[in-house]
Motif scaffolding. Sequence first.
Motif, PDB file in Angstrom:
ATOM      1  N   GLU A 168       0.838  -1.200   0.000  1.00 15.11           N
ATOM      2  CA  GLU A 168       0.000   0.000   0.000  1.00 15.11           C
ATOM      3  C   GLU A 168       0.874   1.252   0.000  1.00 15.11           C
ATOM      4  O   GLU A 168       0.658   2.198  -0.769  1.00 15.11           O
ATOM      5  CB  GLU A 168      -0.901  -0.047   1.248  1.00 15.11           C
ATOM      6  N   LYS A 169       1.872   1.232   0.811  1.00  9.54           N
ATOM      7  CA  LYS A 169       2.740   2.390   0.940  1.00  9.54           C
ATOM      8  C   LYS A 169       3.498   2.648  -0.367  1.00  9.54           C
ATOM      9  O   LYS A 169       3.638   3.795  -0.799  1.00  9.54           O
ATOM     10  CB  LYS A 169       3.739   2.163   2.080  1.00  9.54           C
ATOM     11  N   THR A 170       3.968   1.575  -0.950  1.00  6.94           N
ATOM     12  CA  THR A 170       4.674   1.714  -2.217  1.00  6.94           C
ATOM     13  C   THR A 170       3.768   2.393  -3.226  1.00  6.94           C
ATOM     14  O   THR A 170       4.156   3.312  -3.933  1.00  6.94           O
ATOM     15  CB  THR A 170       5.060   0.329  -2.766  1.00  6.94           C
ATOM     16  N   LYS A 171       2.545   1.915  -3.264  1.00  7.38           N
ATOM     17  CA  LYS A 171       1.599   2.469  -4.208  1.00  7.38           C
ATOM     18  C   LYS A 171       1.463   3.965  -3.991  1.00  7.38           C
ATOM     19  O   LYS A 171       1.599   4.759  -4.928  1.00  7.38           O
ATOM     20  CB  LYS A 171       0.244   1.766  -4.026  1.00  7.38           C
ATOM     21  N   GLN A 172       1.217   4.347  -2.737  1.00  2.78           N
ATOM     22  CA  GLN A 172       1.044   5.766  -2.426  1.00  2.78           C
ATOM     23  C   GLN A 172       2.258   6.577  -2.848  1.00  2.78           C
ATOM     24  O   GLN A 172       2.143   7.617  -3.492  1.00  2.78           O
ATOM     25  CB  GLN A 172       0.800   5.958  -0.915  1.00  2.78           C
ATOM     26  N   THR A 173       3.437   6.065  -2.481  1.00  7.53           N
ATOM     27  CA  THR A 173       4.655   6.806  -2.765  1.00  7.53           C
ATOM     28  C   THR A 173       4.831   7.044  -4.257  1.00  7.53           C
ATOM     29  O   THR A 173       5.131   8.156  -4.695  1.00  7.53           O
ATOM     30  CB  THR A 173       5.876   6.028  -2.236  1.00  7.53           C
ATOM     31  N   VAL A 174       4.615   5.978  -5.008  1.00  9.96           N
ATOM     32  CA  VAL A 174       4.809   6.103  -6.455  1.00  9.96           C
ATOM     33  C   VAL A 174       3.807   7.084  -7.041  1.00  9.96           C
ATOM     34  O   VAL A 174       4.164   7.984  -7.802  1.00  9.96           O
ATOM     35  CB  VAL A 174       4.668   4.716  -7.131  1.00  9.96           C
ATOM     36  N   LEU A 175       2.561   6.918  -6.654  1.00  9.79           N
ATOM     37  CA  LEU A 175       1.522   7.775  -7.211  1.00  9.79           C
ATOM     38  C   LEU A 175       1.815   9.240  -6.927  1.00  9.79           C
ATOM     39  O   LEU A 175       1.621  10.110  -7.769  1.00  9.79           O
ATOM     40  CB  LEU A 175       0.152   7.406  -6.645  1.00  9.79           C
ATOM     41  N   GLU A 176       2.263   9.465  -5.733  1.00 13.56           N
ATOM     42  CA  GLU A 176       2.496  10.835  -5.332  1.00 13.56           C
ATOM     43  C   GLU A 176       3.672  11.448  -6.080  1.00 13.56           C
ATOM     44  O   GLU A 176       3.606  12.544  -6.606  1.00 13.56           O
ATOM     45  CB  GLU A 176       2.787  10.856  -3.830  1.00 13.56           C
ATOM     46  N   LYS A 177       4.738  10.668  -6.151  1.00 15.09           N
ATOM     47  CA  LYS A 177       5.948  11.206  -6.769  1.00 15.09           C
ATOM     48  C   LYS A 177       5.785  11.407  -8.271  1.00 15.09           C
ATOM     49  O   LYS A 177       6.105  12.456  -8.812  1.00 15.09           O
ATOM     50  CB  LYS A 177       7.128  10.272  -6.495  1.00 15.09           C
ATOM     51  N   TYR A 178       5.283  10.369  -8.974  1.00 18.63           N
ATOM     52  CA  TYR A 178       5.191  10.467 -10.429  1.00 18.63           C
ATOM     53  C   TYR A 178       3.820  10.987 -10.821  1.00 18.63           C
ATOM     54  O   TYR A 178       2.931  10.227 -11.181  1.00 18.63           O
ATOM     55  CB  TYR A 178       5.495   9.117 -11.064  1.00 18.63           C
ATOM     56  N   SER A 179       3.673  12.304 -10.690  1.00 18.93           N
ATOM     57  CA  SER A 179       2.374  12.875 -10.993  1.00 18.93           C
ATOM     58  C   SER A 179       2.571  14.182 -11.738  1.00 18.93           C
ATOM     59  O   SER A 179       3.659  14.755 -11.739  1.00 18.93           O
ATOM     60  CB  SER A 179       1.605  13.130  -9.689  1.00 18.93           C
ATOM     61  N   ILE A 180       1.515  14.618 -12.360  1.00 14.70           N
ATOM     62  CA  ILE A 180       1.577  15.890 -13.093  1.00 14.70           C
ATOM     63  C   ILE A 180       1.924  17.013 -12.121  1.00 14.70           C
ATOM     64  O   ILE A 180       2.689  17.931 -12.431  1.00 14.70           O
ATOM     65  CB  ILE A 180       0.228  16.149 -13.788  1.00 14.70           C
ATOM     66  N   ASP A 222       0.138  11.444 -14.935  1.00 17.32           N
ATOM     67  CA  ASP A 222      -0.075  10.892 -13.611  1.00 17.32           C
ATOM     68  C   ASP A 222       0.171   9.395 -13.730  1.00 17.32           C
ATOM     69  O   ASP A 222      -0.418   8.736 -14.583  1.00 17.32           O
ATOM     70  CB  ASP A 222      -1.533  11.109 -13.159  1.00 17.32           C
ATOM     71  N   SER A 223       1.047   8.845 -12.881  1.00 18.19           N
ATOM     72  CA  SER A 223       1.266   7.412 -12.971  1.00 18.19           C
ATOM     73  C   SER A 223       0.065   6.690 -12.369  1.00 18.19           C
ATOM     74  O   SER A 223      -0.734   7.285 -11.643  1.00 18.19           O
ATOM     75  CB  SER A 223       2.534   7.024 -12.220  1.00 18.19           C
ATOM     76  N   GLU A 224      -0.025   5.418 -12.707  1.00 16.89           N
ATOM     77  CA  GLU A 224      -1.147   4.636 -12.214  1.00 16.89           C
ATOM     78  C   GLU A 224      -0.604   3.303 -11.722  1.00 16.89           C
ATOM     79  O   GLU A 224       0.274   2.729 -12.368  1.00 16.89           O
ATOM     80  CB  GLU A 224      -2.066   4.308 -13.399  1.00 16.89           C
ATOM     81  N   VAL A 225      -1.117   2.829 -10.601  1.00 18.27           N
ATOM     82  CA  VAL A 225      -0.765   1.471 -10.203  1.00 18.27           C
ATOM     83  C   VAL A 225      -1.913   0.588 -10.651  1.00 18.27           C
ATOM     84  O   VAL A 225      -3.028   0.715 -10.170  1.00 18.27           O
ATOM     85  CB  VAL A 225      -0.561   1.367  -8.689  1.00 18.27           C
ATOM     86  N   ILE A 226      -1.645  -0.284 -11.628  1.00 12.50           N
ATOM     87  CA  ILE A 226      -2.768  -1.014 -12.209  1.00 12.50           C
ATOM     88  C   ILE A 226      -3.006  -2.354 -11.529  1.00 12.50           C
ATOM     89  O   ILE A 226      -4.053  -2.949 -11.673  1.00 12.50           O
ATOM     90  CB  ILE A 226      -2.564  -1.233 -13.718  1.00 12.50           C
TER      91      ILE A 226
END
Lengths: 848, 499
Positions: free
Chosen positions: A478-490, A497-501
């Motif tokens: 869950e944390k990984t997901k949040q971190t990635v989404l937050e960092k790789y965003s417009i 915006d990145s997406e965790v699919i």
Amino acid sequence: MIDCKITGMGWLTAPAGKYSVISKYRQVSTCQLEITIDYKDLTSHPSEGKYLSMAPLRILSFDIECAGRKGIFPEAEHDPVIQIANVVSKAGDSVPFVRNVFTVKSCAPIVGSEIFSYEDEGEMLRKWKDFIVQVDPDVIIGYNIANFDLPYLLNRAVALGVKDFPYFSRLKSSKQEIKDSVFSSRAYGTRENKVVNIEGRMQLDLLQFIQREYKLRSYTLNAVSSHFLGEQKEDVHHSIITVLQNGDSQTRRRLAVYCLKDAYLPLRLAEKLMCLVNYTEMARVTGVPFSFLLSRGQQIKVISQLFRKCLDLNIVIPNLKSEGVNEEYEGATVIEPKRGYYDVPIATLDFASLYPSIMMAHNLCYTTLLNKQTIERLHLEKDKDYTLTPTGECFVKPELRKGILPTILAELLSARKQAKKDLKAETDPFKKQVLNGRQLALKISANSVYGFTGATIGKLPCLAISSSVTSFGRQMIEKTKQTVLEKYSIKNGFPFDSEVIYGDTDSVMVKFGYDNIETCMKLGEEAAAFVSTKFQNPIKLEFEKVYFPYLLINKKRYAGLFWTNPKKFDKMDTKGIETVRRDNCRLVQNVITKVLELILEDRDVTGAEEFVKKTIADLLQNRVDLSQLVITKALSRQDYAGKQAHVELAERMRKRDAGSAPTLGDRVAYVIIKTAGDKNYEKSEDPLFVLENSLPIDTKYYLENQLANPLIRIFEPILGERRAKELLNGSHTRTVTVAAAKTGGLMKFARKANTCKNCKATIKQGETLCKNCKSQSGELYGRELAKMNSLEVKFSKLWTECQRCQGSLHQEVLCSNKDCPIFYMRKKCQKDVVKQAEELKKWDATTW
Amino acid sequence: MITDSMFRNVSVQPENYSRKDDFSLPDSKRTYTHQFNTIYTQRVKQLKSRIFKMATAKWKDETINDIKTTYVSKILDVKNLTPCYIIGTVFADYKYKTNVLKEVSTNMYGVPESASSLKAKKDAQEEIKDIDVLRSSAYSDPSSDKLMIEDESGRILLDGELLDSTVLVTGVMVGLLGMEVEPGVFTIVDIVYPEAGEQVERTIEEKQNDKVLFLSGLKFTYGENVDNVSVAQLLKEYLMGELSFSDEDIKLLKSITNIIILGNSTDVSLASSTNVKEKDKYREQNKSVFDADSMRQFDEFLSQLLKTIPVTILPGDSDPAETSLPKQPLHKSLFMKSSQFTNFQRASNPCWLDIDESRLLCTSGENIDDIYKYMVPNLAVELGDSTELESSIQNEVLYKSRLKLLEGTMKWQHILPTAPDTLWCYPFENDDPFALKETPHVYAVGNQPKFETSCLKLDRKNGEEVAVRIIAVPEFCKTHEGVLLDMESLECSVMKIGL
Ligand code: SF4
Ligand SMILES: [Zn+2]
Ligand SMILES: [Zn+2]
């Protein structure tokens, strides 16, 4: 063993002066050397350096043939063993140094093999036993020897009263006996096995090995050798074996050649699959004896390591009686998949050895688990002295007490790192195999520790540990997901915006948005490194691969091309897609494979749709080869209860001809045909019977029960529900020509009128075409010719292939290998070509 | 100008002769119930004793390392390091032979894959030479090729330098002299072939220099390759004397008594399934490749010739005929016009002809083309820089001449050894019609890359010899050449149509 640090398959030294040699005539074994020594004097060597090498084990592979009676699977009480083929080789050598066949009655010579013929079966058995003792193998292998060949030999010897037969172990006085053993394991399911004790010789049944390590559609020796060695193998049905045996020395030779092949194949398989090497390393790493690896589950390996470690640390393990409490704890999470077809690269971020790292990072162990009272008693502080896991358990910090499990794990992982490093540096191919086997063994062992703590019917379950592990895992994903989404965003200046699919136990799949593989790989590396900083050592997120394109069907069901370098994809990776399910016919497997190739490799969705439509049209119009539609199932005892297609069929076949009907243990091959009834189990029929009588295939069954689901599953994410359904019932399915059963009641009354070959208008007897079609005669004749030619070529190719496969131009092909795609095809082709030759003949007489 | 048949010489052609129907398929129902092993068994029946005759004649007093050689009647009984001679059927285990197992397990209908290495070249936009096309379907990979000899009892691997200079392919029956040096490997030092079949006596009398013209590969097509048709037209005009003015020409033309067309007269396979109608997309699987227009044109061409010259026509691979050998005569109705002429003969392929008391054995070339594939490394095999191959015979066949292949079939006394292994034929039950029972005077093979000829002498057991005129007839559409055979001297020469 544990007390002396002796591991399975490890090296020992008996120091000079500490032992005494037993004189030959007092030996209790048939070993070359027998010594007595106090076990405490033995030195065990860790498998490193020169002790990494494998002993030059002598491997015997054998196969027996029995002369069964018509229609009955051979039974040791009645049916003689007529041949035993043996191949002996030294581990690591490419060519066996002994090949021979023991036969009952004479047998013509075979180039490169010895033949030992005996008039009496008992005599042959006795001589075979002598041979075993003399050749003195360290390992005995074969295909299904544990459950068939060995017990059969022993039982047969009893039936014949050959009393001195069951003594071919290394202990002179030990009698070989058959015991039933039930093997049940969470990872491998329950299996009933027979076990024969052969002291001093290891047994490795390739069938058991392959069943454990690989998931295949079929486990017959035919199927397995075609899968791993890329070869078909001639198969002689046991009813023919008796015929060959009762012939002359030439026909028995034929049988012997076949039997030798069957004896040699397991050896080649063992080498190809490196089972000896890998299992040796597993034994050394975990310390358990080699034989446990096949006969026992994962747990024993963990226990062995636990005991060994505790010995080092002077800890005593309580011998808990397993209570079989069935507590459930929450498993791993999966991030809900965003189903669909992704035409941009998807980066996969993996936690390296996630569960072991969690246990190490948080010091989770039996010995570090705290309860409330202890915490209060010792005034421990949260986060400073102990860790509170998401499930509310408390574990003391490693500074205060280091857990045993984390220590074992740390050792395993660092050993694995070392093995991998050595592997890179090693140049000798055989040592390379050994090292690779070792690193695999280490990895598997590390991963099984977690499972051990969670095995509720296990030896030492501790749900506090296992549930904490999984909960940490969930949290981290869950944390990984949040971190990635937050960092790789417009918001952060990226164009997308990145997406965790999707994410499962230990990986997260990220769509960064770029359509360029190289960029995504770079971002993947970066993201992995970045996220890793947020977790406690040694937890590490790694970037390994990119999927592009990627078809996400559902949880644990996906397919994609797998890239580890931006230039060329490594392979196609699929999971949970019906290509290996056993009760599927070959058609399903082929269609799915082709469709995935088209979609992923050629990126041609339209082409894939076309292909599916074409295939369905072919199926509905009976143009698909029968061998594509055959389903096989083994006839086993349990099956008699329910009404199953293959059981019903076996029953019907028995009524037709008891001699050729499948018997218990045989595999029944069937196809589903159109009948008056509508129960599927009534519609099964013997493919050969279908061919002979031109019975109509129930093509609808194959479309609806075999093809429909897997196809919909693949196409729905791409095309949407409506269009995916259209694939199954679009216009291409409407060209059905109904093939009526030939023996139908009404058929008797219909008079067969002569019709025009082209337009079906009624014409005079003796003509081929009506007036209107005459002008196209040439073309129509050409079409019949084309049909004839494709059949002639097919016929020739198929039968010559069999001629080649059996290795002789002059002998008749006897093979009945139902797993071979050629088997039914050649029968069908024979029928078709005769029919077409007749069609063509009608044109001979006509002029136009 | 020759306008009247009266002016042309006429050959002697009996209506019936002994080998006329050697290659006709049974008239009754074809059963296909027999496996292919029966053909090999028949082959053994017909050839083994003839080989044995030659072998004992040659080797019965032979010694190797001072040990007298003996005949071992079963290959299985070959003893290590004991010189002997054996008789059996050759089997070539070559890497690139067609493998239907691979085809069917990767493919649902068993449609053969197209030559993939050729496609790779095309994709890489490399230049594709003629030899590449030939090599793309070749079977050999010199580094892994295995030749074996077998009989009913078993097989043994072959070795020996002799193999590098000898043509041997699957299905050939030979006698070999040698010894098993390594276990399971027979090293050969000499080879014998079956005694040649008898030759019919030829009473040579005045033949007025009669000539037979061999043609092959006219490849009439409609559309793209109209060239083929126009060259053929030119040929016809020449043959009819419409282009000739010198006496010499006229004299030559008058001497042509027969035309024999050795297959591939049309090229109907070119018009393959490209024109599938959209609405039939899901229906028919076997497309007709028949092109009525080119057929009509060819018929017209033939009927013109037939006005003055008898024509015999064999079906070839690109003609509307069955693929399997022996190919039966082309259907009468394909030749509406030509069929009206009594001097028109539709023959089988292979076929025996009897002209001017000479026996002519003809094939349209698929036998030799298939043997060629055994002798040539597949396109996937890198030939290296020095393109020279280790085996001298492979070199010769690949770069220089196919004559050895044609001669081979005569020596072996078998014109179709690779059927049924790699060439398709009907599963005969009581006969192997392709094993020669008689040696022809002339052996003509159509559709070869270039004209070649030789006079081959074959041995008979009592020291007699028989001679065969061997002719490789070139493919007309590529070379614009035919071959003239003088029926008196059995010498031949090329006839080329210049454009
Ligand atoms: S069917 Fe033919 S090709 Fe297949 S295993 Fe049997 S003999 Fe071999
Ligand atoms: Zn067996
Ligand atoms: Zn009609």
